[in-house]
Design a protein around this motif. Structure first.
Motif, PDB file in Angstrom:
ATOM      1  N   THR A  56      10.250 -58.529  25.713  1.00  0.00           N
ATOM      2  CA  THR A  56      10.218 -57.200  26.335  1.00  0.00           C
ATOM      3  C   THR A  56       9.521 -57.202  27.684  1.00  0.00           C
ATOM      4  O   THR A  56       9.699 -56.269  28.462  1.00  0.00           O
ATOM      5  CB  THR A  56       9.502 -56.179  25.422  1.00  0.00           C
ATOM      6  N   GLY A  57       8.685 -58.195  27.932  1.00  0.00           N
ATOM      7  CA  GLY A  57       7.915 -58.217  29.174  1.00  0.00           C
ATOM      8  C   GLY A  57       6.669 -57.346  29.115  1.00  0.00           C
ATOM      9  O   GLY A  57       5.970 -57.189  30.103  1.00  0.00           O
ATOM     10  N   LYS A  58       6.392 -56.762  27.950  1.00  0.00           N
ATOM     11  CA  LYS A  58       5.210 -55.903  27.763  1.00  0.00           C
ATOM     12  C   LYS A  58       4.349 -56.459  26.649  1.00  0.00           C
ATOM     13  O   LYS A  58       4.846 -57.113  25.733  1.00  0.00           O
ATOM     14  CB  LYS A  58       5.622 -54.484  27.353  1.00  0.00           C
ATOM     15  N   LYS A  59       3.066 -56.154  26.717  1.00  0.00           N
ATOM     16  CA  LYS A  59       2.182 -56.516  25.616  1.00  0.00           C
ATOM     17  C   LYS A  59       2.550 -55.663  24.401  1.00  0.00           C
ATOM     18  O   LYS A  59       2.989 -54.526  24.554  1.00  0.00           O
ATOM     19  CB  LYS A  59       0.724 -56.280  25.996  1.00  0.00           C
ATOM     20  N   PRO A  60       2.377 -56.205  23.203  1.00  0.00           N
ATOM     21  CA  PRO A  60       2.654 -55.397  22.005  1.00  0.00           C
ATOM     22  C   PRO A  60       1.736 -54.183  21.964  1.00  0.00           C
ATOM     23  O   PRO A  60       0.584 -54.253  22.399  1.00  0.00           O
ATOM     24  CB  PRO A  60       2.342 -56.334  20.850  1.00  0.00           C
ATOM     25  N   PRO A  61       2.239 -53.068  21.465  1.00  0.00           N
ATOM     26  CA  PRO A  61       1.388 -51.875  21.395  1.00  0.00           C
ATOM     27  C   PRO A  61       0.188 -52.109  20.482  1.00  0.00           C
ATOM     28  O   PRO A  61       0.314 -52.732  19.426  1.00  0.00           O
ATOM     29  CB  PRO A  61       2.295 -50.796  20.820  1.00  0.00           C
ATOM     30  N   ALA A  62      -0.980 -51.627  20.911  1.00  0.00           N
ATOM     31  CA  ALA A  62      -2.181 -51.756  20.089  1.00  0.00           C
ATOM     32  C   ALA A  62      -2.047 -50.909  18.827  1.00  0.00           C
ATOM     33  O   ALA A  62      -2.514 -51.278  17.762  1.00  0.00           O
ATOM     34  CB  ALA A  62      -3.407 -51.333  20.883  1.00  0.00           C
ATOM     35  N   SER A  63      -1.376 -49.783  18.976  1.00  0.00           N
ATOM     36  CA  SER A  63      -1.140 -48.899  17.842  1.00  0.00           C
ATOM     37  C   SER A  63       0.245 -48.289  17.988  1.00  0.00           C
ATOM     38  O   SER A  63       0.575 -47.723  19.036  1.00  0.00           O
ATOM     39  CB  SER A  63      -2.197 -47.790  17.799  1.00  0.00           C
ATOM     40  N   ALA A  64       1.046 -48.388  16.964  1.00  0.00           N
ATOM     41  CA  ALA A  64       2.388 -47.804  16.998  1.00  0.00           C
ATOM     42  C   ALA A  64       2.325 -46.281  16.989  1.00  0.00           C
ATOM     43  O   ALA A  64       3.303 -45.620  17.316  1.00  0.00           O
ATOM     44  CB  ALA A  64       3.210 -48.306  15.823  1.00  0.00           C
ATOM     45  N   ASP A  65       1.171 -45.716  16.643  1.00  0.00           N
ATOM     46  CA  ASP A  65       1.008 -44.260  16.623  1.00  0.00           C
ATOM     47  C   ASP A  65       0.697 -43.680  17.994  1.00  0.00           C
ATOM     48  O   ASP A  65       0.703 -42.463  18.169  1.00  0.00           O
ATOM     49  CB  ASP A  65      -0.125 -43.874  15.660  1.00  0.00           C
ATOM     50  N   SER A  66       0.419 -44.538  18.960  1.00  0.00           N
ATOM     51  CA  SER A  66       0.030 -44.089  20.288  1.00  0.00           C
ATOM     52  C   SER A  66       1.173 -43.324  20.954  1.00  0.00           C
ATOM     53  O   SER A  66       2.329 -43.734  20.901  1.00  0.00           O
ATOM     54  CB  SER A  66      -0.356 -45.287  21.155  1.00  0.00           C
ATOM     55  N   LEU A  67       0.830 -42.220  21.620  1.00  0.00           N
ATOM     56  CA  LEU A  67       1.836 -41.426  22.318  1.00  0.00           C
ATOM     57  C   LEU A  67       2.173 -42.024  23.681  1.00  0.00           C
ATOM     58  O   LEU A  67       3.056 -41.527  24.368  1.00  0.00           O
ATOM     59  CB  LEU A  67       1.346 -39.985  22.471  1.00  0.00           C
ATOM     60  N   GLU A  68       1.495 -43.102  24.058  1.00  0.00           N
ATOM     61  CA  GLU A  68       1.748 -43.741  25.346  1.00  0.00           C
ATOM     62  C   GLU A  68       3.010 -44.612  25.315  1.00  0.00           C
ATOM     63  O   GLU A  68       3.509 -45.009  26.358  1.00  0.00           O
ATOM     64  CB  GLU A  68       0.548 -44.582  25.761  1.00  0.00           C
ATOM     65  N   ILE A  69       3.518 -44.918  24.148  1.00  0.00           N
ATOM     66  CA  ILE A  69       4.754 -45.693  24.035  1.00  0.00           C
ATOM     67  C   ILE A  69       5.840 -44.797  23.468  1.00  0.00           C
ATOM     68  O   ILE A  69       5.561 -43.806  22.784  1.00  0.00           O
ATOM     69  CB  ILE A  69       4.575 -46.946  23.147  1.00  0.00           C
ATOM     70  N   SER A  70       7.081 -45.126  23.775  1.00  0.00           N
ATOM     71  CA  SER A  70       8.191 -44.297  23.304  1.00  0.00           C
ATOM     72  C   SER A  70       8.373 -44.457  21.795  1.00  0.00           C
ATOM     73  O   SER A  70       7.946 -45.446  21.197  1.00  0.00           O
ATOM     74  CB  SER A  70       9.482 -44.679  24.027  1.00  0.00           C
ATOM     75  N   LEU A  71       9.030 -43.485  21.211  1.00  0.00           N
ATOM     76  CA  LEU A  71       9.289 -43.514  19.773  1.00  0.00           C
ATOM     77  C   LEU A  71      10.163 -44.712  19.414  1.00  0.00           C
ATOM     78  O   LEU A  71       9.913 -45.409  18.422  1.00  0.00           O
ATOM     79  CB  LEU A  71       9.957 -42.216  19.322  1.00  0.00           C
ATOM     80  N   GLY A  72      11.171 -44.981  20.222  1.00  0.00           N
ATOM     81  CA  GLY A  72      12.050 -46.116  19.966  1.00  0.00           C
ATOM     82  C   GLY A  72      11.310 -47.435  19.994  1.00  0.00           C
ATOM     83  O   GLY A  72      11.535 -48.309  19.154  1.00  0.00           O
ATOM     84  N   GLU A  73      10.414 -47.598  20.976  1.00  0.00           N
ATOM     85  CA  GLU A  73       9.633 -48.829  21.068  1.00  0.00           C
ATOM     86  C   GLU A  73       8.697 -48.967  19.873  1.00  0.00           C
ATOM     87  O   GLU A  73       8.534 -50.061  19.320  1.00  0.00           O
ATOM     88  CB  GLU A  73       8.835 -48.863  22.364  1.00  0.00           C
ATOM     89  N   ALA A  74       8.088 -47.847  19.471  1.00  0.00           N
ATOM     90  CA  ALA A  74       7.178 -47.883  18.319  1.00  0.00           C
ATOM     91  C   ALA A  74       7.927 -48.275  17.050  1.00  0.00           C
ATOM     92  O   ALA A  74       7.447 -49.094  16.257  1.00  0.00           O
ATOM     93  CB  ALA A  74       6.506 -46.522  18.150  1.00  0.00           C
ATOM     94  N   ILE A  75       9.114 -47.713  16.868  1.00  0.00           N
ATOM     95  CA  ILE A  75       9.904 -48.038  15.676  1.00  0.00           C
ATOM     96  C   ILE A  75      10.376 -49.479  15.726  1.00  0.00           C
ATOM     97  O   ILE A  75      10.297 -50.211  14.725  1.00  0.00           O
ATOM     98  CB  ILE A  75      11.084 -47.062  15.524  1.00  0.00           C
ATOM     99  N   ALA A  76      10.842 -49.921  16.874  1.00  0.00           N
ATOM    100  CA  ALA A  76      11.303 -51.308  17.012  1.00  0.00           C
ATOM    101  C   ALA A  76      10.165 -52.282  16.732  1.00  0.00           C
ATOM    102  O   ALA A  76      10.347 -53.279  16.023  1.00  0.00           O
ATOM    103  CB  ALA A  76      11.864 -51.535  18.408  1.00  0.00           C
ATOM    104  N   TYR A  77       8.989 -52.000  17.260  1.00  0.00           N
ATOM    105  CA  TYR A  77       7.838 -52.873  17.037  1.00  0.00           C
ATOM    106  C   TYR A  77       7.474 -52.913  15.551  1.00  0.00           C
ATOM    107  O   TYR A  77       7.222 -53.986  14.999  1.00  0.00           O
ATOM    108  CB  TYR A  77       6.645 -52.387  17.861  1.00  0.00           C
ATOM    109  N   ALA A  78       7.468 -51.746  14.906  1.00  0.00           N
ATOM    110  CA  ALA A  78       7.137 -51.689  13.478  1.00  0.00           C
ATOM    111  C   ALA A  78       8.150 -52.473  12.645  1.00  0.00           C
ATOM    112  O   ALA A  78       7.772 -53.205  11.719  1.00  0.00           O
ATOM    113  CB  ALA A  78       7.076 -50.237  13.013  1.00  0.00           C
ATOM    114  N   VAL A  79       9.426 -52.357  12.974  1.00  0.00           N
ATOM    115  CA  VAL A  79      10.465 -53.070  12.231  1.00  0.00           C
ATOM    116  C   VAL A  79      10.331 -54.580  12.433  1.00  0.00           C
ATOM    117  O   VAL A  79      10.365 -55.356  11.477  1.00  0.00           O
ATOM    118  CB  VAL A  79      11.876 -52.574  12.642  1.00  0.00           C
TER     119      VAL A  79
END
Length: 99
Positions: free
Chosen positions: A43-66
Motif C-alpha cells: 500500500t505504501g503506507k504504514k499499517p494503521p495503529a488502530s482500525a477504529d481510528s477515524l483517520e483512515i477510511s472505512l475500506g482501508e480499516a476493513i481491508a487491514y482487519a481482513v
C-alpha cells in the motif's frame, strides 16, 4: 471405567499444551511482523495503529482487519498442525524406545 481411559487418551498432555501455546505466540508475533511489512510494501503506507481510528477510511480499516485476521489465523493453523505432527512423531518414537 473404559470411558475414563478414552477421555484421558483424547486429552492433550501438559507438555503439548505448553509447546502448542509457545508455538502459537511465536507464530502470532512473526506473522504480524510479516503481514505488517507486506501491508506497507503493497500500500505504501504504514499499517494503521488502530482500525477504529477515524483517520483512515472505512475500506482501508476493513481491508487491514481482513488481511491481518485471515493471515494470522492461517499461519497459526499451519504452524500448530505442523508442530502437532512433529510432536506426535516424537511421542511415538519415545514409545518405541521404551522396553
Amino acid at each position: 471405567m473404559a470411558d475414563n481411559t478414552r477421555a484421558d487418551a483424547d486429552k492433550p498432555d501438559m507438555q503439548w499444551r505448553i509447546v502448542g501455546g509457545l508455538v502459537g505466540l511465536a507464530v502470532g508475533f512473526a506473522s504480524r511482523k510479516v503481514l505488517s511489512y507486506a501491508w506497507e510494501k503493497s500500500t505504501g503506507k504504514k499499517p494503521p495503529a488502530s482500525a477504529d481510528s477515524l483517520e483512515i477510511s472505512l475500506g482501508e480499516a476493513i481491508a487491514y482487519a481482513v488481511v491481518m485476521g485471515l493471515g494470522m489465523e492461517v499461519a497459526r493453523i499451519v504452524a500448530t498442525r505442523a508442530a502437532a505432527r512433529k510432536w506426535r512423531s516424537w511421542k511415538d518414537a519415545a514409545k518405541d524406545l521404551q522396553p
